[in-house]
Write a protein that holds these residues in place. Structure first.
Motif, short mmCIF file in Angstrom:
data_model
loop_
_atom_site.label_atom_id
_atom_site.label_comp_id
_atom_site.label_asym_id
_atom_site.label_seq_id
_atom_site.Cartn_x
_atom_site.Cartn_y
_atom_site.Cartn_z
N ALA A 7 22.69 2.52 -11.42
CA ALA A 7 24.03 1.98 -11.19
C ALA A 7 24.99 3.09 -10.75
O ALA A 7 25.80 2.89 -9.83
CB ALA A 7 24.55 1.30 -12.45
N ASP A 8 24.91 4.26 -11.39
CA ASP A 8 25.76 5.38 -10.99
C ASP A 8 25.45 5.81 -9.56
O ASP A 8 26.36 6.12 -8.78
CB ASP A 8 25.55 6.56 -11.95
N GLU A 9 24.15 5.82 -9.22
CA GLU A 9 23.75 6.20 -7.85
C GLU A 9 24.30 5.20 -6.84
O GLU A 9 24.82 5.59 -5.78
CB GLU A 9 22.23 6.26 -7.77
N GLU A 46 22.84 -5.48 -5.61
CA GLU A 46 22.02 -4.79 -6.60
C GLU A 46 22.89 -4.18 -7.69
O GLU A 46 22.57 -4.26 -8.88
CB GLU A 46 21.19 -3.69 -5.92
N LEU A 47 24.03 -3.58 -7.30
CA LEU A 47 24.92 -2.99 -8.29
C LEU A 47 25.48 -4.06 -9.23
O LEU A 47 25.51 -3.86 -10.45
CB LEU A 47 26.08 -2.26 -7.59
N LYS A 48 25.93 -5.18 -8.67
CA LYS A 48 26.51 -6.23 -9.52
C LYS A 48 25.47 -6.80 -10.48
O LYS A 48 25.78 -7.12 -11.63
CB LYS A 48 27.11 -7.34 -8.66
N THR A 49 24.23 -6.90 -10.03
CA THR A 49 23.16 -7.38 -10.90
C THR A 49 22.91 -6.39 -12.04
O THR A 49 22.74 -6.77 -13.20
CB THR A 49 21.87 -7.59 -10.10
N LEU A 50 22.91 -5.10 -11.72
CA LEU A 50 22.70 -4.07 -12.74
C LEU A 50 23.86 -4.04 -13.74
O LEU A 50 23.65 -3.87 -14.94
CB LEU A 50 22.54 -2.70 -12.08
N GLU A 51 25.09 -4.19 -13.25
CA GLU A 51 26.25 -4.17 -14.15
C GLU A 51 26.20 -5.32 -15.13
O GLU A 51 26.54 -5.16 -16.31
CB GLU A 51 27.55 -4.22 -13.33
N LEU A 52 25.77 -6.50 -14.67
CA LEU A 52 25.63 -7.63 -15.58
C LEU A 52 24.54 -7.35 -16.62
O LEU A 52 24.70 -7.63 -17.81
CB LEU A 52 25.30 -8.89 -14.80
N LYS A 70 35.88 -5.64 -15.26
CA LYS A 70 35.74 -4.72 -16.40
C LYS A 70 34.27 -4.43 -16.73
O LYS A 70 33.98 -3.66 -17.65
CB LYS A 70 36.44 -5.29 -17.62
N ARG A 71 33.36 -5.11 -16.03
CA ARG A 71 31.91 -4.91 -16.22
C ARG A 71 31.48 -5.20 -17.66
O ARG A 71 30.63 -4.51 -18.22
CB ARG A 71 31.50 -3.47 -15.85
N ARG A 72 32.09 -6.19 -18.25
CA ARG A 72 31.73 -6.56 -19.62
C ARG A 72 32.14 -8.00 -19.86
O ARG A 72 32.85 -8.61 -19.06
CB ARG A 72 32.42 -5.66 -20.63
#
Length: 417
Positions: A7-9, A46-52, A70-72
């Motif tokens: 996610a950071d990448e 991909e990022l949004k899926t990982l954040e969830l 807020k990613r939570r």
């Protein structure tokens, strides 16, 4: 690579893409730009899926709405009788086909919550760059809502300006509600309405839900002792008159002194919600629900008329319950208790290790009415029964605050015998 590292990448890659796009086009990147580039869109998804995935699952008894910004998951407690907080209630009712307020029990069981969570963020980006959620529970708005503003000082109802009864007549109410025929509609009165959130909700977005719950279309009156709030609330009614589904009006007075002299037309229901606690012994005379006021309410309500009370200060709620129970003119509204269900103590509704630390609503040492004024003859009830949710399927501003502070609300309903 772990999900966190990936996610950071991805965030780093997407930031570089944003900067490159702005440098080359002199325009800020947008979802439209993301949609136009298949590779960019794939990285974004991909990022949004990982954040969830990294958000985990919501705590039991808490709102199930995922706040993408807020990613939570929402940090508010689920509203009484629902699976999401009041702020996200429309999303809950849209996703379950228009719920009646009886589902979930403040979050439902763990399997049910997990099933909802797994479906929360299946998001597609429309061709013009708008995000739409297939489950209607993905919160995308970045607007912050300040719900914690409150009156810093309680108004003393015993002050001289509030001791003269306010008198209104039928002509006044006919003018307010649009003619004498409109006075035939049953009236609901909210005493101590503050900014009027409950009446406003019943007049507009919760009007149909209330009618389904109670099988009644009410005229609405909010009574408030602090005049600036009444002026602002009536200005809101005038501004929004075209969008209101029910007739609403606000009155400035001390309800303990003026309830009879207001000559409220065709009154059917009275609500006393979150009154000022006035916990100290020297302030006990300022409490709203006294035996005298309970008798006044019984005098203005017809047979079968409803009284609904609630507070997040448990000692105050218990005292109101006992004061009303001591009046032979009232009996518990068993029909409403059967429809809504009864509130369970947190330790009874979930394992002790999952019980949240509840925020105390009032810090001062409580002085009970019966201890201070023995002549009032108010005895503690042997078993108090609390409603699981608001019987009118609406909310006050304080309800929202209680959800944010993880604070239970103690509610009861009676009818005029």
């Amino acid at each position: 690579m772990t999900s966190t590292a990936r996610a950071d990448e991805l965030r780093s890659i997407l930031r570089d893409r944003d900067e490159t796009y702005e440098r080359e086009t002199h325009v800020r990147s947008s979802l439209s730009a993301i949609n136009a580039d298949a590779e960019w869109r794939a990285l974004y998804d991909e990022l949004k899926t990982l954040e969830l995935e990294l958000a985990g699952t919501p705590r039991r008894g808490f709102c199930l709405a995922y706040v993408k910004r807020k990613r939570r998951y929402c940090a508010y407690r689920a509203r009484d009788g629902g699976t999401m907080c009041t702020l996200h209630r429309d999303l809950e009712e849209s996703s379950d086909g228009g719920g009646d307020g009886d589902g979930g029990g403040g979050g439902g069981d763990a399997d049910g919550a997990a099933a909802v969570c797994q479906a929360i963020e299946r998001t597609t980006l429309a061709s013009e760059g708008e995000a739409t959620s297939t489950t209607l529970v993905n919160v995308t708005s970045g607007k912050k809502k300040n719900i914690n503003r409150r009156m810093k000082k309680m108004t003393n109802p015993l002050a001289a300006p509030y001791q003269t009864p306010k008198t209104l007549d039928e002509a006044h109410w006919a003018r307010v509600f649009g003619g004498s025929d409109a006075l035939k509609r049953p009236l609901l009165v909210d005493i101590g309405t503050a900014k009027g959130g409950f009446i406003k909700a019943l007049a507009r977005e919760r009007a149909d839900a209330c009618t389904r719950a109670k099988s009644i279309e009410y005229n609405l009156v909010g009574v408030e002792i602090y005049e600036p709030l009444v002026i602002a609330a009536n200005a809101w009614v005038q501004t929004n008159r075209g969008s209101l589904k029910r007739r609403a009006h606000f009155v400035h007075c001390n309800a303990n002194v003026s309830l009879k002299s207001l000559n409220l037309p065709n009154i059917r229901a009275i609500c006393v919600q979150f009154p000022d606690p006035w916990s100290r012994a020297r302030h006990v005379e300022r409490r709203v629900m006294t035996p005298d006021f309970a008798r006044t309410i019984a005098d203005v309500l017809p047979s079968g008329g409803e009284l609904y009370c609630c507070s997040d200060v448990r000692a105050l709620a218990e005292e109101m319950y006992d004061v009303v129970a001591a009046n032979d003119d009232f009996k518990l509204d068993e029909v409403t208790y059967k429809r809504i269900g009864e509130m369970a103590e947190p330790s009874e509704s979930m394992p002790l290790e999952n019980v949240p630390e509840l925020d105390e609503a009032h810090k001062y040492e409580w002085k009970s009415l019966s201890d201070i004024k023995s002549e009032e003859n108010v005895q503690p009830s042997s078993k108090r029964r609390w409603l699981r949710a608001n019987p009118y399927d609406a909310h006050t501003e304080r309800d929202i605050v209680c959800e944010g502070k993880i604070r239970p609300v103690y509610r009861f309903a009676v009818i005029r015998a």
